[in-house]
Design a protein around this motif. Sequence first.
Motif, short mmCIF file in Angstrom:
data_model
loop_
_atom_site.label_atom_id
_atom_site.label_comp_id
_atom_site.label_asym_id
_atom_site.label_seq_id
_atom_site.Cartn_x
_atom_site.Cartn_y
_atom_site.Cartn_z
N GLY A 105 0.77 -1.24 0.00
CA GLY A 105 0.00 0.00 0.00
C GLY A 105 0.80 1.28 0.00
O GLY A 105 0.23 2.37 -0.02
N ALA A 106 2.13 1.20 0.02
CA ALA A 106 2.95 2.41 -0.04
C ALA A 106 2.93 2.97 -1.47
O ALA A 106 2.71 2.24 -2.44
CB ALA A 106 4.39 2.11 0.39
N THR A 107 3.16 4.26 -1.58
CA THR A 107 3.19 4.94 -2.86
C THR A 107 4.62 5.32 -3.20
O THR A 107 5.30 5.98 -2.40
CB THR A 107 2.34 6.23 -2.80
N ALA A 108 5.11 4.88 -4.36
CA ALA A 108 6.46 5.22 -4.80
C ALA A 108 6.51 6.68 -5.20
O ALA A 108 5.61 7.19 -5.87
CB ALA A 108 6.87 4.33 -5.97
N LEU A 109 7.58 7.36 -4.79
CA LEU A 109 7.77 8.77 -5.09
C LEU A 109 9.06 8.96 -5.86
O LEU A 109 10.00 8.18 -5.73
CB LEU A 109 7.83 9.58 -3.79
N GLY A 110 9.11 10.02 -6.66
CA GLY A 110 10.31 10.36 -7.41
C GLY A 110 10.50 11.86 -7.41
O GLY A 110 9.55 12.62 -7.24
N GLU A 111 11.74 12.27 -7.64
CA GLU A 111 12.06 13.70 -7.65
C GLU A 111 11.75 14.28 -9.02
O GLU A 111 12.10 13.72 -10.05
CB GLU A 111 13.53 13.92 -7.31
N ILE A 112 11.07 15.44 -9.01
CA ILE A 112 10.71 16.12 -10.26
C ILE A 112 11.57 17.38 -10.41
O ILE A 112 12.39 17.69 -9.55
CB ILE A 112 9.20 16.44 -10.32
N ALA A 113 11.39 18.09 -11.51
CA ALA A 113 12.27 19.20 -11.90
C ALA A 113 12.44 20.26 -10.82
O ALA A 113 13.54 20.81 -10.66
CB ALA A 113 11.77 19.84 -13.19
N ASP A 114 11.41 20.57 -10.05
CA ASP A 114 11.55 21.64 -9.05
C ASP A 114 12.19 21.15 -7.76
O ASP A 114 12.31 21.90 -6.80
CB ASP A 114 10.20 22.30 -8.77
N GLY A 115 12.61 19.88 -7.72
CA GLY A 115 13.26 19.34 -6.53
C GLY A 115 12.32 18.73 -5.53
O GLY A 115 12.74 18.18 -4.52
N SER A 116 11.02 18.79 -5.80
CA SER A 116 10.05 18.18 -4.89
C SER A 116 9.79 16.74 -5.31
O SER A 116 10.29 16.27 -6.33
CB SER A 116 8.75 18.99 -4.86
#
Length: 135
Positions: A77-88
Motif C-alpha cells: 500500500g505504499a506509494t512510490a515517489l520520485g524527484e521532479i524538476a523543481d526538486g520536490s
Amino acid sequence: MSHPKGFANVVYPATDLAASIAAFTAVLGTGPTFQGPDFAMFDGGISVSTKPWVNHPLVFWTVDDIADTHATLVAAGATALGEIADGSLAEIGTAEITHGDPATGIVDMPGSRLAVLRAADGNLIALNQPVAMSW
C-alpha cells in the motif's frame, strides 16, 4: 523482503543552507564531509538539505535489496515517489521524474541506491542500499 537492517542516515530540512551548516558544524565539532549546492553531509549519518521535499527530518533505513523492499512496500500500500524538476517529490506516474528511475523513483548514487515512498498512513519511508564503488 529485505527488511531494514538499521539506521543509515537522517536528512534535516535547511531553509538556509549556510546557517544549517554552521549550526551542525558547531554541534558536531566538524564541518561537512561533502557539500553540494542544496545539501551537505556530515560524518555520523547527518545531512541537511534545502530540497523542498525535506520539510521534516527524514530517516533513511539500510536494506540489502532496495528493489525487493521497494516492491514489497508498494504491494503493501505504499506509494512510490520520485524527484521532479523543481526538486520536490511526486507520485510515480503523475509527473516527469527528473532524478532516478521513472518507473520506481529509485536513485543510483555513488556508493548507494536511494528511494522514498509514502506509507499508507502518510509517513515517508526512505531506503538506502549501500553499493560498492568502482573507481
